[in-house]
Scaffold this active site. Sequence first.
Site, mmCIF file in Angstrom:
data_model
loop_
_atom_site.group_PDB
_atom_site.id
_atom_site.type_symbol
_atom_site.label_atom_id
_atom_site.label_comp_id
_atom_site.label_asym_id
_atom_site.label_seq_id
_atom_site.Cartn_x
_atom_site.Cartn_y
_atom_site.Cartn_z
ATOM 1 N N ASN A 216 0.849 -1.207 0.000
ATOM 2 C CA ASN A 216 0.000 0.000 0.000
ATOM 3 C C ASN A 216 0.876 1.246 0.000
ATOM 4 O O ASN A 216 2.102 1.166 -0.003
ATOM 5 C CB ASN A 216 -0.976 -0.030 1.184
ATOM 6 C CG ASN A 216 -0.238 -0.092 2.505
ATOM 7 O OD1 ASN A 216 0.494 0.827 2.863
ATOM 8 N ND2 ASN A 216 -0.398 -1.189 3.225
ATOM 9 N N ASP A 284 -4.053 -6.367 5.187
ATOM 10 C CA ASP A 284 -5.022 -7.247 5.841
ATOM 11 C C ASP A 284 -4.941 -8.671 5.293
ATOM 12 O O ASP A 284 -5.284 -9.617 5.973
ATOM 13 C CB ASP A 284 -6.438 -6.700 5.630
ATOM 14 C CG ASP A 284 -6.646 -5.399 6.402
ATOM 15 O OD1 ASP A 284 -6.148 -5.325 7.538
ATOM 16 O OD2 ASP A 284 -7.271 -4.470 5.865
ATOM 17 N N LYS A 294 9.147 -17.048 -10.479
ATOM 18 C CA LYS A 294 8.241 -16.056 -11.054
ATOM 19 C C LYS A 294 7.131 -16.776 -11.829
ATOM 20 O O LYS A 294 7.415 -17.644 -12.657
ATOM 21 C CB LYS A 294 9.039 -15.136 -11.990
ATOM 22 C CG LYS A 294 8.240 -13.979 -12.491
ATOM 23 C CD LYS A 294 9.070 -13.090 -13.393
ATOM 24 C CE LYS A 294 8.141 -12.147 -14.124
ATOM 25 N NZ LYS A 294 8.694 -11.654 -15.350
ATOM 26 N N PRO A 311 -2.538 -11.832 10.442
ATOM 27 C CA PRO A 311 -2.879 -11.579 11.851
ATOM 28 C C PRO A 311 -3.046 -10.085 12.090
ATOM 29 O O PRO A 311 -2.407 -9.277 11.420
ATOM 30 C CB PRO A 311 -1.665 -12.113 12.609
ATOM 31 C CG PRO A 311 -0.550 -12.095 11.615
ATOM 32 C CD PRO A 311 -1.170 -12.325 10.278
ATOM 33 N N ASP A 312 -3.900 -9.731 13.017
ATOM 34 C CA ASP A 312 -4.053 -8.323 13.408
ATOM 35 C C ASP A 312 -3.043 -8.076 14.531
ATOM 36 O O ASP A 312 -3.206 -8.554 15.658
ATOM 37 C CB ASP A 312 -5.496 -8.082 13.879
ATOM 38 C CG ASP A 312 -5.760 -6.602 14.124
ATOM 39 O OD1 ASP A 312 -4.860 -5.925 14.672
ATOM 40 O OD2 ASP A 312 -6.850 -6.139 13.782
ATOM 41 N N ILE A 313 -1.988 -7.348 14.204
ATOM 42 C CA ILE A 313 -0.873 -7.165 15.160
ATOM 43 C C ILE A 313 -1.354 -6.376 16.371
ATOM 44 O O ILE A 313 -1.058 -6.713 17.524
ATOM 45 C CB ILE A 313 0.313 -6.453 14.470
ATOM 46 C CG1 ILE A 313 0.776 -7.279 13.276
ATOM 47 C CG2 ILE A 313 1.453 -6.206 15.454
ATOM 48 C CD1 ILE A 313 1.796 -6.590 12.388
ATOM 49 N N PHE A 330 -4.139 3.181 15.200
ATOM 50 C CA PHE A 330 -4.457 4.231 14.236
ATOM 51 C C PHE A 330 -5.660 3.805 13.414
ATOM 52 O O PHE A 330 -5.859 2.612 13.183
ATOM 53 C CB PHE A 330 -3.256 4.506 13.313
ATOM 54 C CG PHE A 330 -2.381 5.611 13.843
ATOM 55 C CD1 PHE A 330 -1.712 5.467 15.044
ATOM 56 C CD2 PHE A 330 -2.243 6.800 13.138
ATOM 57 C CE1 PHE A 330 -0.918 6.484 15.542
ATOM 58 C CE2 PHE A 330 -1.455 7.824 13.626
ATOM 59 C CZ PHE A 330 -0.786 7.675 14.821
ATOM 60 N N LYS A 344 -13.723 1.156 16.584
ATOM 61 C CA LYS A 344 -12.454 0.424 16.433
ATOM 62 C C LYS A 344 -11.726 0.282 17.766
ATOM 63 O O LYS A 344 -11.138 -0.753 18.060
ATOM 64 C CB LYS A 344 -11.568 1.140 15.411
ATOM 65 C CG LYS A 344 -10.371 0.338 15.002
ATOM 66 C CD LYS A 344 -9.731 0.858 13.735
ATOM 67 C CE LYS A 344 -10.643 0.631 12.541
ATOM 68 N NZ LYS A 344 -10.066 1.073 11.285
ATOM 69 N N LYS A 348 -10.807 -3.425 18.938
ATOM 70 C CA LYS A 348 -9.410 -3.873 19.044
ATOM 71 C C LYS A 348 -8.968 -3.998 20.508
ATOM 72 O O LYS A 348 -7.892 -4.482 20.781
ATOM 73 C CB LYS A 348 -8.486 -2.876 18.343
ATOM 74 C CG LYS A 348 -8.834 -2.628 16.887
ATOM 75 C CD LYS A 348 -7.876 -3.334 15.971
ATOM 76 C CE LYS A 348 -8.171 -2.960 14.533
ATOM 77 N NZ LYS A 348 -7.301 -3.615 13.589
HETATM 78 O O1 C5P Z 1 -8.764 -2.521 11.212
HETATM 79 P P1 C5P Z 1 -7.843 -1.476 10.696
HETATM 80 O O2 C5P Z 1 -6.835 -2.025 9.701
HETATM 81 O O3 C5P Z 1 -8.517 -0.245 10.156
HETATM 82 O O4 C5P Z 1 -7.040 -0.981 12.001
HETATM 83 C C1 C5P Z 1 -5.992 -0.102 11.922
HETATM 84 C C2 C5P Z 1 -5.092 -0.283 13.121
HETATM 85 O O5 C5P Z 1 -4.786 -1.658 13.307
HETATM 86 C C3 C5P Z 1 -3.760 0.398 12.932
HETATM 87 O O6 C5P Z 1 -3.283 0.779 14.218
HETATM 88 C C4 C5P Z 1 -2.886 -0.701 12.355
HETATM 89 O O7 C5P Z 1 -1.515 -0.486 12.640
HETATM 90 C C5 C5P Z 1 -3.406 -1.925 13.068
HETATM 91 N N1 C5P Z 1 -3.367 -3.183 12.277
HETATM 92 C C6 C5P Z 1 -2.518 -4.188 12.678
HETATM 93 N N2 C5P Z 1 -2.504 -5.395 12.013
HETATM 94 C C7 C5P Z 1 -3.309 -5.594 10.953
HETATM 95 C C8 C5P Z 1 -4.186 -4.578 10.529
HETATM 96 C C9 C5P Z 1 -4.187 -3.375 11.218
HETATM 97 O O8 C5P Z 1 -1.760 -4.005 13.629
HETATM 98 N N3 C5P Z 1 -3.267 -6.763 10.318
#
Ligand code: C5P
Length: 405
Positions: A216, A284, A294, A311-313, A330, A344, A348
Amino acid sequence: MTKRILLIIGGGIAAYKSLFLIRELAKRGIDSRVIITRGGTEFVTPLSAGALSGDKVYTDLWNLTDEAEMGHIELSRQADLIVVAPATANMLAQAAHGVAGDLATTTLLATDKRVLFAPAMNVRMWEAASTQRNVEQLKQDGALFIGPDAGAMACGEFGDGRMAEPNIIADRIEAALLGDMTLDGLRAPKSLKGKRALITAGPTREPIDPVRYLSNQSSGKQGYAIAQALADLGAEVTLVSGPVDLPAPLGVTRIMVETALDMLAACEDSLPSDIFVSVAAVADWRPAKTTAQKTKKPKNGPPPLELIENPDILKTLCEHEKRPELVIGFAAETHDVIAQARAKRLRKTCDWIVANDVSGDVMGGNENAMILVTQDGEECWPRMEKIHAARKLAHSIANALGSSN
Ligand code: C5P
């Protein structure tokens, strides 16, 4: 209100970079009034500095016209910050000992303003015990320093001694000016000495094959600025960064990663931490399969690209057994910014959310308008440079967790 610095250009080859500094500051709405030392005039002329600053340039303590028009005391009185760039070994030695032999050093002795030195000299002169003693003394007296950087030098040697680049000096000047504004108005920030802070920044890169990836537009600027601002308040900062084209902030431990999985692993390895600020734009999704070779262009139609969730860190660290005391996420939104940020925060389970409206040019740009969402409500901050926004967030963190200075 326009801010003004008093720029003292010392006698070193890096003096030419100070001309770029004047221009860089003008772009940021900061005026420069310039003093050039006798040595400095061997490298740049008052005419070029004056043409760029749009102001008279001062060189001589004994010029009666100058003293009548604008005495050395008045020069420093009218500045918000004094910047010495390049600061030679001789200039540092004189300033450290209160020697006042010319207009520049007399002004430094007479001022009650903060002074930022950008040293530039041969590596051996920089490393000399006497120079290091002088730097230590000046720091103890409250002076700020930027650089010197390592690299090839005009004298043909390699090492610490190059003056910091003008845009980096300009960033520090902006940060120092904001610090002064804090002293004037807002409550002075507490110190984050003894606190550990973990920051993620930049994008992640999710490989499809050895040459293609999903990513991105994140530039990493906001996360890097927050890492710098927290380090400036005394925190021990680890910055886990995706691929970006930015130098590591000063005094910060940086770990470079590519994928979301690597970023999560680096974050977990960096625990325990008191503070976690999740600024990274983590992908995501990642390709379900990464091929070692390739992939060939399919004959009929586009190739299938199966994705699986990353994973959502942020959430993982919120639920971690070593959860940091203050976790800040953020939220980049294009509509219903506050409502989405509130939701959010709860989803979270983080403590604060910094929301920004990315419908404009925030991503990759230098400015940001942030809204801080906490358990107590929202604070809307005006649009400002990312480095200022970072300072403001660091101050809020220090007010929540820091100890009094
Ligand atoms: O759900 P969303 O992507 O909008 O959430 C944004 C927040 O979650 C940001 O703080 C981003 O750094 C964190 N994030 C993360 N891991 C992911 C997706 C988002 O830590 N896979």
